[in-house]
Design an enzyme around this catalytic site. Structure first.
Site, PDB file in Angstrom:
ATOM      1  CG  ASP A  49      44.141  51.946-121.522  1.00 52.69           C
ATOM      2  OD1 ASP A  49      43.763  50.894-120.970  1.00 52.69           O
ATOM      3  OD2 ASP A  49      43.754  52.308-122.648  1.00 52.69           O
ATOM      4  CD  GLU A  74      43.658  45.566-118.381  1.00 53.13           C
ATOM      5  OE1 GLU A  74      42.705  44.767-118.379  1.00 53.13           O
ATOM      6  OE2 GLU A  74      43.701  46.595-119.087  1.00 53.13           O
ATOM      7  CG  ASP A  93      41.932  54.514-124.992  1.00 53.47           C
ATOM      8  OD1 ASP A  93      41.354  53.436-124.755  1.00 53.47           O
ATOM      9  OD2 ASP A  93      42.267  54.880-126.129  1.00 53.47           O
TER      10      ASP A  93
END
Length: 455
Positions: free
Chosen positions: A236, A320, A411
């Site tokens: 992340d 992501e 997170d």
């Protein structure tokens, strides 16, 4: 090609006719394909040119920039005024005329192969524009464009040192003496460079980018201890911490711009006090460029070490799909100062460079990078029961699930959700492959998967 088009190119645009192969059958141009099983890799070295070499290289940079702009103007004017399409072959013949003309005879002091490569870069820019992946090419400016010149195999001489394999002497075209290269690490022994690119940054440093085609051995498979499953890690990316892993470990944001902001501000104030065009102003600009070069080098070295460690320790990396360009749009309207500060922090974190390094290193070493769709609710989905919560503001660093009452770190929870979703996508792709075939280096989810909650 019609006779009228040939006449316009010859008489109006000044493009000479091809004479070398007149009467021969036309043949399509084919690019040089790398050998099977090899990867193209660039090694960067710093070198220290002599005064004569420095003057020649500066002249080469200027000639490449002039030829690029002249070729761009030729192609643009040909289509705008006469609706005639001009490609690389025509601009290359026009280059011959420019070198023979009295007003631009200084182009003959530069290697013709280097100038042709500049026209190839222009042709590649037009190709990307026609494909819709880039904007229309813009003219290069001395104050903004990077000083660079590309030499193909006929434009340099490389002799390997038998006592130190992987190093040697490199002499460029139009230069008699070899370059003083600092071989910080050797290239693969026995290989001849495919292409060389010489660059000069704003701090005045010269670098040599050596492109070789080598066989990179993949790393041994990283498996879960005691199991046959691939070891995966969810990443992340953020600003509070640069990278948060699914196991709870974090990599802190170096915040280099904030670290050197006082020194940068002092130099900027000093720059604005100097008279424009003066030598003192040029000296201060050199100091500012040197400080930015230091920041860039430290940032790049940290990202290189981080991505290498992640690729060595894990078989599957999950990230992501971030819209970095969208997040860094120019700030305007209410809250523009806060938005500008946020964009500066994102640029300092270099998310795009981190993802770029993960891409090519996974391809080199036999790893897989899974890019989860940006609309996957990784932050507000409970990693324990998969219940989707409400939207969370950026100031909320932890939250409690309303269904199972588990408290999550924002997170870490996102990294765990990314890891689980990435493993699911990885297994789907791996099961659909024929027996014996390895998963691809990059797996991208273009849309939310079936059964997954959408935002």
């Amino acid at each position: 090609m019609s006779t009228a088009t040939e006449r316009v190119k010859r008489e109006v645009l000044g493009i000479p006719e091809p004479r070398k192969y007149r009467g021969a059958a036309p043949r399509a141009l084919t690019g040089r394909a790398p050998e099977p099983g090899t990867q193209q890799r660039v090694y960067r070295y710093r070198f220290y040119p002599t005064e004569t070499q420095t003057r020649q290289l500066i002249q080469t940079f200027g000639a490449c920039r002039w030829v690029y702009n002249e070729g761009l103007a030729l192609r643009a004017n040909a289509w705008r005024d006469h609706h005639v399409s001009v490609g690389f072959a025509e601009t290359s013949r026009a280059l011959t005329g420019w070198r023979r003309a009295a007003g631009t005879s200084w182009l003959r002091d530069v290697s013709s192969t280097v100038l042709q490569q500049s026209l190839r870069h222009l042709d590649s820019a037009f190709t990307r524009f026609f494909r819709g992946t880039a904007k229309y090419p813009k003219p290069k400016r001395k104050s903004r464009s990077r000083d660079a010149a590309t030499y193909v195999r006929t434009g340099f001489r490389y002799r390997e040192d038998p006592e130190r394999p992987g190093t040697g002497s490199i002499a460029l075209a139009k230069q008699s003496d070899p370059l003083d290269v600092r071989w910080s690490r050797p290239i693969p022994a026995g290989l001849t460079p495919v292409k060389l690119t010489v660059t000069r940054d704003r701090a005045g440093r010269f670098f040599l980018h050596v492109l070789v085609e080598e066989r990179i051995a993949p790393l041994p498979a990283a498996l879960v201890p005691g199991a046959d499953a691939p070891k995966a890690a969810g990443l992340d990316l953020g600003l509070a911490a640069l990278v948060t892993l699914d196991d709870g470990s974090t990599v802190q944001h170096p915040r280099l711009l904030r670290k050197y902001e006082k020194r940068l501000a002092r130099l900027q104030r000093e720059l604005h006090r100097k008279q424009k065009g003066s030598c003192n102003r040029r000296k201060v600009r050199g100091k500012i460029a040197g400080l930015y070069a230091l920041i860039s080098d430290v940032r790049g070295d940290g990202l290189d070490q981080l991505t290498t460690r992640l690729v060595r320790e894990n078989q599957v990396l999950v990230v992501e799909d971030l819209a970095v360009a969208h997040l860094m749009r120019s700030a305007s309207g209410v809250g523009r100062r806060r938005k500008a500060r946020l964009s500066e922090s994102i640029a300092d974190a270099a998310w795009g460079e981190l993802l770029r390094m993960l891409r090519y290193k996974c391809a080199w070493y036999g790893r897989t990078l899974v890019i989860v769709d940006r609309f996957f609710p990784s932050t507000r989905r409970c990693s324990a029961c998969h219940a989707k919560g409400e939207r969370l503001p950026l100031s909320t660093r932890s939250w409690t699930c309303a269904e199972c009452a588990v408290t999550h770190d924002r997170d870490v929870n996102a990294a765990v959700n990314l890891r689980d979703e990435g493993l699911r996508l990885y297994r789907e792709v791996a099961m659909a492959l024929p027996p014996g075939r390895l998963p691809p280096a990059v797996i991208r989810a273009s849309k939310p998967a079936k059964g997954a909650a959408a935002v």
